[in-house]
Write an enzyme that holds these catalytic residues in place. Structure first.
Site, short mmCIF file in Angstrom:
data_model
loop_
_atom_site.label_atom_id
_atom_site.label_comp_id
_atom_site.label_asym_id
_atom_site.label_seq_id
_atom_site.Cartn_x
_atom_site.Cartn_y
_atom_site.Cartn_z
N ALA A 1 2.95 0.69 -15.13
CA ALA A 1 3.99 0.96 -15.23
C ALA A 1 5.08 0.87 -15.98
CB ALA A 1 4.65 -1.03 -15.31
N ASP B 1 -3.13 2.25 -9.39
CA ASP B 1 -1.54 0.90 -9.60
C ASP B 1 -0.46 2.20 -9.73
OD1 ASP B 1 -4.41 0.23 -10.03
OD2 ASP B 1 -4.33 -0.35 -11.61
C1 MEV Z 1 -7.34 -1.05 -11.91
O1 MEV Z 1 -6.38 -1.88 -12.12
C2 MEV Z 1 -8.48 -0.56 -11.37
C3 MEV Z 1 -9.31 -0.19 -11.43
O2 MEV Z 1 -9.94 0.57 -9.81
C4 MEV Z 1 -9.04 1.39 -11.85
C5 MEV Z 1 -8.99 2.46 -11.62
O3 MEV Z 1 -8.66 2.28 -9.92
O4 MEV Z 1 -8.00 3.18 -11.96
C6 MEV Z 1 -10.39 -0.76 -11.84
#
Ligand code: MEV
Length: 319
Positions: free
Chosen positions: A95, A137
């Site tokens: 975010a 994300d």
């Molecule tokens: C982290 O929130 C999610 C992971 O899959 C890393 C990513 O997708 O960049 C662990």
């Protein structure tokens, strides 16, 4: 004329299914949260500052990296305000990367930036800061709502944008909004995504078994999208539980997270529970018909637990 001041806000996220596997091009299913980070920026002053302090390459790693790539070096005053706990698996760094890149793009242009440009810039920020990342994300935080990333577009889902890197393509797609009864339990120990992604990478590089687990997670995620489309929360919960087993075997679970997951599952009416995000600390989620009872059960174990709602609001940029 580009403005001299701009602001942006962006939501945190939870991953329902597919973390880690998404780094390897497998699908992931996530929701943007109703908790956000806001960044205000104004050009001017003697040097770059964040919340009144001189910009620091480590303390303000994501902002520093965004400025390195997306700013001309002129002094900038930045202020951040967050409703998200940091390093806890609920997407605060994504975010922050999204909101920071959104204000930088806004300060460069006569018109507000388009979401795909923000998502791409924020992905670069995460990738360089963490050393490895998927665009999950940052794309969820940019888009808001319920978001599926997958290696090929899913029929019937609205394609928002595609991000390609190192021979992989992630198609970012919007799924219909839904209000799932979800609880987040924050274990209180900080989770460093870069460390956990590197740990899984070492395992996957030398083990066909680990690579198979990552593919299994991808299959569970696809099944989860079907369960969601059918409104079948029982099935979705079972898939979350199986996803948790895979994450446990991959080595990103912790004893504290495992205790919280088991406690949530023991509450009658709970469909499923798993860690969310990178693991190694951070948070777990539970899907439950009795979310308040789950919150109470998790708090009895010392977690900071709260109900979450998904939010259709993605990044918002002003003026
Ligand atoms: C982290 O929130 C999610 C992971 O899959 C890393 C990513 O997708 O960049 C662990």
């Amino acid at each position: 004329m580009p403005p001299r001041e701009a602001h942006a806000s962006a939501p945190g996220k939870i991953i329902l299914l597919g973390e880690h596997a998404v780094v390897y091009g497998e699908p992931s299913l996530s929701l943007a949260l109703d908790r956000r980070i806001r960044v205000d920026a104004g050009a001017g002053g003697p040097r770059a500052t964040v919340n009144g302090e001189p910009l620091h390459a480590h303390r303000h790693a994501y902002i520093h990296q965004a400025l390195e790539r997306g700013w001309n070096g002129a002094p900038l005053q930045l202020h951040t305000e967050s409703e998200l706990p940091s390093a806890s698996g609920v997407g605060s760094s994504a975010a922050l990367s999204v909101a920071t890149n959104a204000v930088l793009l806004r300060l460069h242009s006569d018109t507000p930036p388009a979401p795909p440009a923000i998502a791409r810039a924020a992905f670069e920020t995460e990738l360089v800061t963490q050393g490895a990342a998927s665009p999950n994300d940052t794309s969820v935080s940019t888009a808001g709502g319920v978001v599926l990333l997958s290696p090929s577009p899913r029929p019937g889902a609205e394609l928002l944008w595609t991000i390609e890197r190192d021979g992989r393509a992630w198609h970012v797609q919007r799924l219909p909004p839904l209000d799932l009864p979800l609880v987040v339990g924050n274990s209180g120990s900080r989770s460093h995504t870069a460390d956990q992604v590197a740990k899984v990478r070492r395992f996957a590089d030398r083990s066909a078994f680990a690579r198979d687990l990552l593919r299994q997670i991808g299959q569970l995620t696809n099944d989860g999208v079907d369960a969601l489309a059918d409104g079948d929360l029982r099935r979705l919960g079972q898939l979350m539980n199986r996803n948790q087993d895979c994450l446990h075997t991959l080595g990103v679970d912790t004893p504290v997270l495992e205790r919280l997951v088991l406690a949530a599952r023991r509450v009658p009416g709970t469909y499923g529970a798993k860690l969310t995000g990178a693991g190694g600390g951070g948070s777990m989620i539970a899907l439950s018909e009795r979310p308040d009872d789950v919150v109470a059960a998790l708090e009895r174990l010392g977690a900071h637990a709260f109900r979450v709602r998904s939010s259709g609001r993605g990044v918002e940029v002003g003026p």
